[in-house]
Design a protein around this motif. Structure first.
Motif, PDB file in Angstrom:
ATOM      1  N   THR A   1     -18.448  28.874  56.466  1.00 59.73           N
ATOM      2  CA  THR A   1     -19.127  27.882  57.320  1.00 59.73           C
ATOM      3  C   THR A   1     -19.972  26.956  56.450  1.00 59.73           C
ATOM      4  N   VAL A   2     -19.848  25.649  56.703  1.00 62.39           N
ATOM      5  CA  VAL A   2     -20.688  24.696  55.977  1.00 62.39           C
ATOM      6  C   VAL A   2     -22.012  24.547  56.728  1.00 62.39           C
ATOM      7  N   ILE A   3     -23.124  24.676  55.973  1.00 65.00           N
ATOM      8  CA  ILE A   3     -24.460  24.532  56.585  1.00 65.00           C
ATOM      9  C   ILE A   3     -24.733  23.037  56.718  1.00 65.00           C
ATOM     10  N   GLU A   4     -24.291  22.477  57.827  1.00 64.47           N
ATOM     11  CA  GLU A   4     -24.446  21.025  58.022  1.00 64.47           C
ATOM     12  C   GLU A   4     -25.839  20.664  58.505  1.00 64.47           C
ATOM     13  N   ASN A   5     -26.450  21.595  59.216  1.00 67.60           N
ATOM     14  CA  ASN A   5     -27.783  21.335  59.775  1.00 67.60           C
ATOM     15  C   ASN A   5     -28.463  22.679  60.069  1.00 67.60           C
ATOM     16  N   ASP A   6     -29.691  22.599  60.630  1.00 68.11           N
ATOM     17  CA  ASP A   6     -30.414  23.871  60.806  1.00 68.11           C
ATOM     18  C   ASP A   6     -29.816  24.741  61.915  1.00 68.11           C
ATOM     19  N   GLU A   7     -29.125  24.114  62.866  1.00 67.06           N
ATOM     20  CA  GLU A   7     -28.485  24.927  63.911  1.00 67.06           C
ATOM     21  C   GLU A   7     -27.351  25.764  63.293  1.00 67.06           C
ATOM     22  N   ALA A   8     -26.569  25.129  62.393  1.00 70.97           N
ATOM     23  CA  ALA A   8     -25.484  25.863  61.722  1.00 70.97           C
ATOM     24  C   ALA A   8     -26.068  26.998  60.881  1.00 70.97           C
ATOM     25  N   PHE A   9     -27.214  26.730  60.246  1.00 70.52           N
ATOM     26  CA  PHE A   9     -27.869  27.760  59.428  1.00 70.52           C
ATOM     27  C   PHE A   9     -28.252  28.958  60.297  1.00 70.52           C
ATOM     28  N   ALA A  10     -28.930  28.690  61.428  1.00 69.50           N
ATOM     29  CA  ALA A  10     -29.408  29.788  62.282  1.00 69.50           C
ATOM     30  C   ALA A  10     -28.231  30.570  62.874  1.00 69.50           C
ATOM     31  N   THR A  11     -27.164  29.856  63.240  1.00 70.70           N
ATOM     32  CA  THR A  11     -25.993  30.542  63.808  1.00 70.70           C
ATOM     33  C   THR A  11     -25.356  31.448  62.767  1.00 70.70           C
ATOM     34  N   ALA A  12     -25.195  30.927  61.539  1.00 75.86           N
ATOM     35  CA  ALA A  12     -24.564  31.724  60.473  1.00 75.86           C
ATOM     36  C   ALA A  12     -25.458  32.897  60.080  1.00 75.86           C
ATOM     37  N   LEU A  13     -26.768  32.679  60.066  1.00 73.31           N
ATOM     38  CA  LEU A  13     -27.700  33.756  59.709  1.00 73.31           C
ATOM     39  C   LEU A  13     -27.578  34.904  60.713  1.00 73.31           C
ATOM     40  N   LEU A  14     -27.422  34.568  61.979  1.00 78.61           N
ATOM     41  CA  LEU A  14     -27.273  35.601  62.999  1.00 78.61           C
ATOM     42  C   LEU A  14     -25.908  36.291  62.863  1.00 78.61           C
ATOM     43  N   GLU A  15     -24.869  35.493  62.684  1.00 73.15           N
ATOM     44  CA  GLU A  15     -23.526  36.082  62.672  1.00 73.15           C
ATOM     45  C   GLU A  15     -23.232  36.841  61.380  1.00 73.15           C
ATOM     46  N   GLU A  16     -23.743  36.316  60.252  1.00 72.72           N
ATOM     47  CA  GLU A  16     -23.357  36.906  58.965  1.00 72.72           C
ATOM     48  C   GLU A  16     -24.437  37.796  58.362  1.00 72.72           C
TER      49      GLU A  16
ATOM     50  N   ILE B   1     -35.499  30.929  74.497  1.00 76.05           N
ATOM     51  CA  ILE B   1     -35.049  32.020  75.385  1.00 76.05           C
ATOM     52  C   ILE B   1     -33.565  32.293  75.104  1.00 76.05           C
ATOM     53  N   ALA B   2     -32.785  31.247  74.812  1.00 76.68           N
ATOM     54  CA  ALA B   2     -31.349  31.415  74.528  1.00 76.68           C
ATOM     55  C   ALA B   2     -31.142  32.283  73.276  1.00 76.68           C
ATOM     56  N   VAL B   3     -31.937  32.055  72.235  1.00 78.15           N
ATOM     57  CA  VAL B   3     -31.789  32.847  70.992  1.00 78.15           C
ATOM     58  C   VAL B   3     -32.142  34.303  71.258  1.00 78.15           C
ATOM     59  N   THR B   4     -33.247  34.520  71.997  1.00 81.78           N
ATOM     60  CA  THR B   4     -33.668  35.885  72.301  1.00 81.78           C
ATOM     61  C   THR B   4     -32.577  36.608  73.102  1.00 81.78           C
ATOM     62  N   THR B   5     -31.977  35.900  74.044  1.00 78.20           N
ATOM     63  CA  THR B   5     -30.916  36.507  74.865  1.00 78.20           C
ATOM     64  C   THR B   5     -29.702  36.855  74.009  1.00 78.20           C
ATOM     65  N   LYS B   6     -29.313  35.935  73.112  1.00 80.57           N
ATOM     66  CA  LYS B   6     -28.138  36.155  72.255  1.00 80.57           C
ATOM     67  C   LYS B   6     -28.377  37.365  71.339  1.00 80.57           C
ATOM     68  N   ALA B   7     -29.582  37.460  70.769  1.00 81.30           N
ATOM     69  CA  ALA B   7     -29.901  38.585  69.888  1.00 81.30           C
ATOM     70  C   ALA B   7     -29.839  39.900  70.676  1.00 81.30           C
ATOM     71  N   ALA B   8     -30.354  39.882  71.909  1.00 80.34           N
ATOM     72  CA  ALA B   8     -30.337  41.097  72.746  1.00 80.34           C
ATOM     73  C   ALA B   8     -28.892  41.502  73.062  1.00 80.34           C
ATOM     74  N   GLU B   9     -28.028  40.518  73.297  1.00 77.80           N
ATOM     75  CA  GLU B   9     -26.606  40.807  73.600  1.00 77.80           C
ATOM     76  C   GLU B   9     -25.941  41.481  72.400  1.00 77.80           C
ATOM     77  N   LEU B  10     -26.186  40.922  71.205  1.00 82.03           N
ATOM     78  CA  LEU B  10     -25.576  41.485  69.997  1.00 82.03           C
ATOM     79  C   LEU B  10     -26.072  42.908  69.759  1.00 82.03           C
ATOM     80  N   LYS B  11     -27.373  43.113  69.991  1.00 84.20           N
ATOM     81  CA  LYS B  11     -27.952  44.459  69.837  1.00 84.20           C
ATOM     82  C   LYS B  11     -27.282  45.431  70.797  1.00 84.20           C
TER      83      LYS B  11
END
Ligand SMILES: Cc1ncc(COP(=O)(O)O)c(C=O)c1O
Length: 400
Positions: free
Chosen positions: A342-357, A17-27
């Motif tokens: 950003t260094v992709i240290e784990n999958d959370e960093a990957f998902a955050t960077a994918l959304l931001e970049e 739900i947090a990811v869906t909310t964040k994506a909606a905010e960016l949109k």
């Protein structure tokens, strides 16, 4: 000292739900974000089901109902369990709640005592461990691996069981991996349960009808009838009938557990929405011919996403049997750096960077208990999926 309940400190809010909310905010802020985070079909609820709801309103079916479901819906559920699963249940063995989520929650609240253990195969649906914690139990995570296409082996199940184990929560096809257990694979697990008579199985069959190629859905009590007395078969209309907003889920099992679930519901929410119950009757009793038609669309999307993600160096994407998710591994990308540094240290960093970049929202694997992975929901248009997968390809290619 906080004013809040100590129990709450044991749980976290839903990361999906947090990811869906964040994506909606960016949109909303004007970014061209493609959301692959939500776990709901993009199809509309079929017209005959909507019509049944409108007719129910017109007929005044707008009052309180029996706490855990009207007799007509319980009869439709018993008929469905016989028709699709070969299982015999009487109406007093059935509980209807406000979505599959409430049903699972009621069942755990009704049965767990402090210290009771619940075996949860990982990757798991995000709510299972937190619901167990809220109910005072202890989640015991039994991790499956990419090598077995995220399916638990009998050895892994055996190793997770202790004298304190009360339930195994079983989910096939799975959220988040789409993995579906064949009859043989499931039989190997039920054989383990037969050796441990104190362990019950709570089976979450929510994605039963979303199965592709020649995969044949089966449920534990069907595969091992001797487990019937200690099985709670949970299901709902949310996913297959595109009814996520209507909030109807159900369970069938031993009378004692069903009565305990009813007691909890009677002192919390009372009956699920009366109009939704009449709509659910039409979903279960009405024509089912849109299911294969929808599945054709889902299968095409699955193949598209698997093929585009598999083309990426460093990503491995198994082909799932069902649901509308894929769960690629990104083990080949860990340690790399994004264009923004950003260094992709784990999958959370990957998902955050994918959304931001790259403006694509996915859910990171740690949320589902198995890393390094991410979950893609392909319940969105072919066009959006193509664009999103192209962005993921470019983003991964840009890592150094
Ligand atoms: C595996 C699984 N079980 C249960 C649910 C809950 O379904 P409902 O929307 O009916 O509460 C979901 C929803 O995402 C799910 O993925």
């Amino acid at each position: 000292m906080t004013f809040l309940s100590a129990t709450l400190s044991r749980v976290k809010p839903s990361p999906t739900i947090a990811v869906t909310t964040k994506a909606a905010e960016l949109k909303a802020a004007g970014r061209d974000v493609i959301g692959l985070g939500a776990g709901e079909p993009d199809f509309d609820t079929p017209q005959n089901i909507k019509d049944a709801a409108v007719a129910a309103i017109a007929a005044g079916k707008t009052k309180y109902t029996a706490v855990d479901g009207i007799p007509e819906l319980k009869a439709a559920i018993c008929a469905k369990l016989k028709r699709d699963n070969g299982l015999d249940y009487a109406p007093n063995q059935v509980s209807v709640g406000t979505g599959g989520k409430q049903i699972l929650y009621n069942a755990l609240m009704a049965t767990l005592n402090p210290g009771d253990e619940v075996v949860i195969p990982a990757p798991y649906w995000v709510s299972y461990p937190d619901m167990v914690l809220l109910a005072g139990g202890e989640p015991v995570i039994a991790a499956a691996s990419l090598e077995t296409n995220f399916k638990l082996t009998p050895e892994q199940l055996e190793a997770a069981i202790t004298p304190k184990t009360k339930w195994l929560i079983f989910n096939s096809p799975s959220n988040p991996t789409g993995a579906g257990y064949s009859r043989e694979e499931l039989k190997a697990l039920t054989d383990v349960l037969m050796r441990h008579p104190h362990v019950w199985v709570m089976t979450d069959d929510m994605y039963e009808h979303l199965a592709y190629d020649d995969f044949e859905f089966c449920t534990p009590a069907e595969v091992e009838p001797a487990l019937y007395e200690r099985t709670l078969t949970c299901n709902g209309v949310s996913k297959a009938y595109a009814m996520t907003g209507w909030r109807i889920g159900y369970a069938a099992g031993p009378v004692e557990v069903i009565a305990a679930m009813r007691k909890i519901q009677s002192q919390s929410t009372s009956n699920p929405c009366s109009v939704s119950q009449w709509a659910a009757i039409e979903a279960l009793n009405g024509p089912q011919n849109f299911l294969p038609a929808n599945n054709e669309v889902f299968k095409r999307r699955r193949d598209l996403v698997v093929s585009m993600l598999s083309d990426i160096d460093g990503v491995t994407c198994p082909v799932p049997e069902g649901a509308f998710y894929v769960y690629p591994s990104i083990s080949g990308l860990i340690g790399k750096t994004t264009p923004n540094g950003t260094v992709i240290e784990n999958d959370e960093a990957f998902a955050t960077a994918l959304l931001e970049e790259a403006d694509v929202a996915v859910v990171f694997g740690a949320a589902f208990g198995l890393s390094p992975n991410f979950r893609v929901s392909y319940a969105t248009s072919d066009e959006a999926l193509k664009t999103a997968c192209t962005r993921i390809q470019k983003f991964c290619a840009s890592l150094t």
